[in-house]
Design an enzyme around this catalytic site. Structure first.
Site, PDB file in Angstrom:
ATOM      1  N   ASP A   1      21.599-123.099 -74.370  1.00 39.30           N
ATOM      2  CA  ASP A   1      22.987-123.615 -74.597  1.00 39.30           C
ATOM      3  C   ASP A   1      23.381-124.026 -75.993  1.00 39.30           C
ATOM      4  O   ASP A   1      22.303-124.559 -76.660  1.00 39.30           O
ATOM      5  CB  ASP A   1      23.185-124.940 -73.892  1.00 39.30           C
ATOM      6  CG  ASP A   1      24.612-125.208 -73.445  1.00 39.30           C
ATOM      7  OD1 ASP A   1      25.314-124.303 -72.627  1.00 39.30           O
ATOM      8  OD2 ASP A   1      25.263-126.137 -73.840  1.00 39.30           O
TER       9      ASP A   1
ATOM     10  N   ASN B   1      26.225-114.372 -70.047  1.00 37.05           N
ATOM     11  CA  ASN B   1      26.802-113.783 -71.348  1.00 37.05           C
ATOM     12  C   ASN B   1      26.005-112.694 -71.767  1.00 37.05           C
ATOM     13  O   ASN B   1      25.001-112.672 -72.301  1.00 37.05           O
ATOM     14  CB  ASN B   1      26.677-114.993 -72.249  1.00 37.05           C
ATOM     15  CG  ASN B   1      27.327-114.343 -73.505  1.00 37.05           C
ATOM     16  OD1 ASN B   1      27.316-113.424 -74.043  1.00 37.05           O
ATOM     17  ND2 ASN B   1      27.971-115.399 -74.344  1.00 37.05           N
TER      18      ASN B   1
ATOM     19  N   TYR C   1      32.071-118.953 -83.732  1.00 41.17           N
ATOM     20  CA  TYR C   1      32.424-119.624 -85.025  1.00 41.17           C
ATOM     21  C   TYR C   1      31.839-119.273 -86.355  1.00 41.17           C
ATOM     22  O   TYR C   1      31.951-119.747 -87.256  1.00 41.17           O
ATOM     23  CB  TYR C   1      32.502-121.302 -84.904  1.00 41.17           C
ATOM     24  CG  TYR C   1      32.823-121.855 -83.584  1.00 41.17           C
ATOM     25  CD1 TYR C   1      34.257-122.541 -83.946  1.00 41.17           C
ATOM     26  CD2 TYR C   1      32.357-122.006 -82.556  1.00 41.17           C
ATOM     27  CE1 TYR C   1      34.761-122.835 -82.787  1.00 41.17           C
ATOM     28  CE2 TYR C   1      32.984-122.346 -81.552  1.00 41.17           C
ATOM     29  CZ  TYR C   1      34.437-123.101 -81.612  1.00 41.17           C
ATOM     30  OH  TYR C   1      35.053-123.451 -80.445  1.00 41.17           O
TER      31      TYR C   1
END
Ligand code: IMP
Length: 201
Positions: free
Chosen positions: A75, A16, A158
């Site tokens: 993570d 990512n 989020y």
């Protein structure tokens, strides 16, 4: 005694680009030479772990074995109290292949069905693994509440529905440097740096 990073190259075991860049920035003050797993052509392992810590370890170990260099993986995800800790390790998957976080935030709001308990927290697990299989693990956390509708276009994932305890604005409305000072990732990095990279820069 936690094994220390002995200098030289460190592989960031993330495919990512946003997250890899954030990790590289957080390590910059320590003079660590970082290489991205993608740039080395390392495959991305499947995240089959039941916990954030398991998944961080899976990713860091795969990169360390594949590259022969110490490797660091992160993570992370969101845990919602009224949903028994979900989405947890499924946080990224809830957004689907299109990585649609407006949809993921809506799914959580729908599942909450007006529940009064709006408590949630972000977790960040870090694993630093060496090619011989030894790993050091660290976990960071930030507690807060969920708001609806989403607010703010900064950050990612989020962030627009999460308000950290003691604050009035969402992570999506917060200046990045402010978020980085209080986030779950910053918390985990402080622990990693203190144990493996020699404390404050
Ligand atoms: P991972 O790449 O498997 O660790 O998935 C992490 C997912 O958790 C991200 O895609 C986001 O949905 C969520 N997440 C982790 N950290 C944050 C954060 O700082 N803000 C908002 N969402 C986050």
């Amino acid at each position: 005694m936690t094994r220390r990073f002995a200098g030289g190259k460190l592989v960031i075991a993330s495919h990512n680009p946003g997250k890899a860049r954030e990790i590289a920035e957080l390590l910059a003050p320590y003079g660590v030479a970082v290489t991205m797993a993608g740039a080395l052509g390392l495959a991305e392992p499947e995240e089959t772990g039941a916990t954030f810590a398991d998944n961080a370890r899976i990713k860091a170990l795969a990169a360390a074995k594949g590259s022969g260099l110490p490797s660091l993986a992160d993570d992370s995800g969101l845990e919602v109290q009224a949903l028994g800790g979900r989405p947890g390790v499924e946080s990224a998957r809830l957004a689907g292949p299109a990585k649609d976080f407006a949809l993921a935030m809506r799914k959580i709001e729908d599942e909450l069905k007006g529940a009064r308990d709006r408590r949630a927290n972000f977790i960040c697990a870090l694993a630093l693994c060496w090619p011989d299989g030894e790993c050091a693990a660290f976990e960071g956390r930030v507690d807060g509440t969920l708001v609806w509708p989403p607010r703010g276009a900064r950050g990612f994932g989020y962030d627009p529905v999460f308000v950290a305890n003691g604050h009035a604005i969402t992570f999506g409305e917060m200046a990045p440097e402010k978020k980085h000072a209080i986030s779950h990732r910053a918390d985990a990095f402080r622990k990693l740096v203190a144990a493996c990279f020699g404390g404050a820069p």
